[in-house]
Design an enzyme around this catalytic site. Structure first.
Site, PDB file in Angstrom:
ATOM      1  N   GLU A 214      -0.770  -1.562  -6.598  1.00 33.54           N
ATOM      2  CA  GLU A 214      -1.352  -0.336  -7.145  1.00 33.54           C
ATOM      3  C   GLU A 214      -0.270   0.650  -7.542  1.00 33.54           C
ATOM      4  O   GLU A 214      -0.326   1.269  -8.592  1.00 33.54           O
ATOM      5  CB  GLU A 214      -2.228   0.350  -6.090  1.00 33.54           C
ATOM      6  CG  GLU A 214      -3.305  -0.496  -5.499  1.00 33.54           C
ATOM      7  CD  GLU A 214      -3.806   0.109  -4.222  1.00 33.54           C
ATOM      8  OE1 GLU A 214      -4.968   0.562  -4.207  1.00 33.54           O
ATOM      9  OE2 GLU A 214      -3.061   0.158  -3.235  1.00 33.54           O
TER      10      GLU A 214
ATOM     11  N   GLY B 230      -7.053   1.347  -2.115  1.00 28.30           N
ATOM     12  CA  GLY B 230      -7.229  -0.003  -2.634  1.00 28.30           C
ATOM     13  C   GLY B 230      -7.036  -1.088  -1.600  1.00 28.30           C
ATOM     14  O   GLY B 230      -7.092  -2.272  -1.929  1.00 28.30           O
TER      15      GLY B 230
ATOM     16  N   SER C  98       4.694   5.644   3.889  1.00 32.07           N
ATOM     17  CA  SER C  98       6.074   5.515   4.312  1.00 32.07           C
ATOM     18  C   SER C  98       6.333   4.209   5.039  1.00 32.07           C
ATOM     19  O   SER C  98       7.371   3.569   4.840  1.00 32.07           O
ATOM     20  CB  SER C  98       6.438   6.699   5.217  1.00 32.07           C
ATOM     21  OG  SER C  98       6.256   7.918   4.539  1.00 32.07           O
ATOM     22  N   VAL C  99       5.406   3.795   5.901  1.00 31.12           N
ATOM     23  CA  VAL C  99       5.628   2.587   6.691  1.00 31.12           C
ATOM     24  C   VAL C  99       5.637   1.356   5.795  1.00 31.12           C
ATOM     25  O   VAL C  99       6.546   0.523   5.862  1.00 31.12           O
ATOM     26  CB  VAL C  99       4.566   2.454   7.798  1.00 31.12           C
ATOM     27  CG1 VAL C  99       4.739   1.141   8.539  1.00 31.12           C
ATOM     28  CG2 VAL C  99       4.657   3.627   8.772  1.00 31.12           C
TER      29      VAL C  99
ATOM     30  N   GLY D 144       0.803  -1.208   0.000  1.00 33.48           N
ATOM     31  CA  GLY D 144       0.000   0.000   0.000  1.00 33.48           C
ATOM     32  C   GLY D 144       0.840   1.264   0.000  1.00 33.48           C
ATOM     33  O   GLY D 144       2.051   1.233   0.269  1.00 33.48           O
ATOM     34  N   VAL D 145       0.192   2.368  -0.287  1.00 29.34           N
ATOM     35  CA  VAL D 145       0.859   3.662  -0.307  1.00 29.34           C
ATOM     36  C   VAL D 145       1.231   4.059   1.115  1.00 29.34           C
ATOM     37  O   VAL D 145       0.478   3.829   2.053  1.00 29.34           O
ATOM     38  CB  VAL D 145      -0.067   4.731  -0.918  1.00 29.34           C
ATOM     39  CG1 VAL D 145       0.584   6.101  -0.852  1.00 29.34           C
ATOM     40  CG2 VAL D 145      -0.405   4.361  -2.349  1.00 29.34           C
TER      41      VAL D 145
ATOM     42  N   ASN E  47      -7.261  10.189   4.537  1.00 25.01           N
ATOM     43  CA  ASN E  47      -7.074  10.132   3.087  1.00 25.01           C
ATOM     44  C   ASN E  47      -8.198   9.366   2.400  1.00 25.01           C
ATOM     45  O   ASN E  47      -8.830   9.861   1.484  1.00 25.01           O
ATOM     46  CB  ASN E  47      -5.734   9.469   2.744  1.00 25.01           C
ATOM     47  CG  ASN E  47      -4.552  10.217   3.311  1.00 25.01           C
ATOM     48  OD1 ASN E  47      -4.579  11.446   3.402  1.00 25.01           O
ATOM     49  ND2 ASN E  47      -3.531   9.501   3.707  1.00 25.01           N
TER      50      ASN E  47
END
Length: 504
Positions: A290, A384, A268-269, A265-266, A380
């Site tokens: 994605e 997905g 930093s972590v 997923g999008v 946010n």
């Protein structure tokens, strides 16, 4: 410029070149726009910014559909100018976030694979203009997207008018990277013929009839760089915990050292956790995700990844310069697809992906909140993560165990908003450890999550809640009047801790 356009724009379309300001003059109050762009990559830039300038003297509102979040401060500037009436399906900008939480902008948070289906079915208002960034338009009627595909194919297919932003500042080697496949409408749909991450099942571009292109705007604007921060000690520790879990899966014979297609997923972590695989023994990795972030390209450079499929490439400035300055090095390993295909549940289940996403908070039974701060304030969006979480072979959620200097525990009695139910969550990872929840009843889950994932400063508080809940019985024990006690305490006192340590 004429020479520059010779290989990227058919002669018959050159008469449709207009300025961004002229294109912006075509829009009317109440229209719906379908903008290219997915997570700060491949977004339409020139026309939206021209709309902002026009709105300064001629106020109006439009609905904005995208693939995901936009770069170039587009959401920020459009919302500051009062341009956006309704927005979907995902955003990450602080300014529009405030407008959403104040009720000034209506926001529809959607699973990212669902938007195209709703547009296709005519459930959402019809799109007046699709505005799509492209690296080329071919003689046979293909719009070649730039660094993302997102929802652009369905926007182009269903919009009344199409505007192409032709970006002459991006590598022409992007031609051939995309694989554009659009499913038939539901009820008449055949199985999606994709059985491997590396399969190509569609066209190199988005089909369009030239008479539907109302204008072409020339641009040279680059994508906004990713806002991802570099891995730190805690995220490296989280990565190590995840590696330990995967090694146990290999020992059990459920995986081998090539693992399974990875979805990251999008954020930093999640990116840092993937970065932790650089020094691992895993090899010949496949990515079916994605977004391709910095860590994916680091793994390609290290010879760890053999194919990476997604709908977007979102990179830091340094990594972007490196990748796009030497794109031929990566081209044969990359595939960019429409987001309804990159996130398609049928394919996720078929490929048996390992899904790794970020949580805002997790409760003691494994429910995950990934969108709403304190239950009501949108951060946010779900993005997905739900497309993958319900259908993946392994669904992993990662989060640091505390936030705000320890005043917030990411492990709580009951999440304040449920995005992913306990039924869709397999593994929780924090810097404290991991909890494999598969095959466990709620009471077993609670004890494991508290012991392995909670921060030490919150363990006793969580245990006190759980043990008191046990006295009231139930399959999933809760004390309704205390289930949100952590959140209430934070709202009142600025900390979730019941007893604030006294310092000398």
């Amino acid at each position: 410029m004429e020479k520059e356009l010779s290989n990227v724009l058919p002669e018959s379309l050159k008469g449709k070149i207009v300025s961004a300001d002229e294109a912006a003059s075509w829009f009317e109050n109440g229209m719906t726009l379908g903008l290219s762009g997915f997570t700060r990559a491949g977004d339409a830039k020139a026309v939206p910014l021209a709309l902002v300038e026009r709105a300064k003297t001629d106020p109006f509102k439009v609905n904005v559909y995208t693939g995901a979040s936009l770069g170039s401060d587009i959401d920020k500037l459009m919302s500051e100018q009062g341009l956006i009436a309704k927005r979907l399906p995902y955003q990450t900008d602080n300014t529009i976030r405030k407008k959403i939480n104040q009720g000034d902008v209506l926001y529809i948070d959607q699973h990212l694979s669902h938007t195209a289906e709703l547009v296709r079915a005519g459930v959402l208002p019809e799109i007046d203009f699709a505005i799509v960034e492209a690296v080329a338009i071919t003689e046979d009627g293909m719009i070649i997207p730039t660094t993302s595909v997102g929802n652009s194919p369905i926007f182009v297919q269903k919009a009344k008018n199409v505007i192409v932003e032709l970006n002459t500042n991006l590598p022409k080697e992007l031609v051939g990277v995309h694989d554009i496949y659009l499913p038939e409408k539901q009820g008449e749909r055949k199985p999606i013929p994709l059985t491997n991450s590396s399969d190509r099942i569609g066209k190199i571009g988005i089909p369009v009839e030239f008479d539907r292109i109302k204008g072409i705007v020339l641009t040279t604007e680059t994508d906004s760089p990713s806002t991802i921060v570099q891995p730190d000690e805690e995220t490296q520790t989280m990565a190590n915990h995840l590696m330990s879990f995967l090694r146990k899966e290999i020992e059990a014979g459920r995986l081998d050292k090539t693992l399974a297609p990875l979805q990251i997923g999008v954020g930093s972590v999640a990116n840092a956790v993937l970065h932790g695989m650089l020094t691992s023994e895993f090899y010949d990795l496949e990515v079916y995700s994605e977004v391709l972030q910095d860590a994916v390209f680091d793994l390609i450079d290290a010879g760890k990844v053999k194919v990476a499929s997604a709908t977007s490439i979102t990179l830091s400035e340094e990594k972007g310069n490196e990748v796009y300055g030497n794109f031929e090095k990566y081209k044969d390993k990359l595939i960019l697809r429409p987001q309804e295909i990159s996130n398609y549940p049928e394919i996720v289940r078929r490929l048996g992906t390992i899904s790794i996403n970020t949580a805002l908070e997790v409760d003691i039974y494994g429910n995950v909140n990934s969108t709403h701060v304190s239950g009501t304030k949108m951060m946010n969006g779900i993005g997905g993560s739900g497309d993958f979480a319900r259908n993946a072979r392994l669904t992993v959620f990662v989060t640091k165990s505390v936030a705000k200097g320890g005043n917030i525990s990411s492990i709580v009695p009951f999440v304040s908003h449920v995005d992913h139910t306990e039924h869709d969550v397999d593994v929780i990872v924090t810097e404290q450890g991991y909890a494999d929840l598969r095959g466990l009843a709620p009471r077993e889950r609670a004890e494991l999550i508290i012991e392995n994932c909670a921060h030490p400063m919150y363990k006793e508080q969580l245990k006190d809640y759980y043990f008191e809940a046990l006295t009231q019985g139930g399959q999933t024990p809760h004390i309704l009047e205390k289930a949100f006690s952590f959140h209430i305490n934070f709202a009142k006192n600025g900390t979730m801790l019941e007893k604030v340590p006294v310092t000398n």
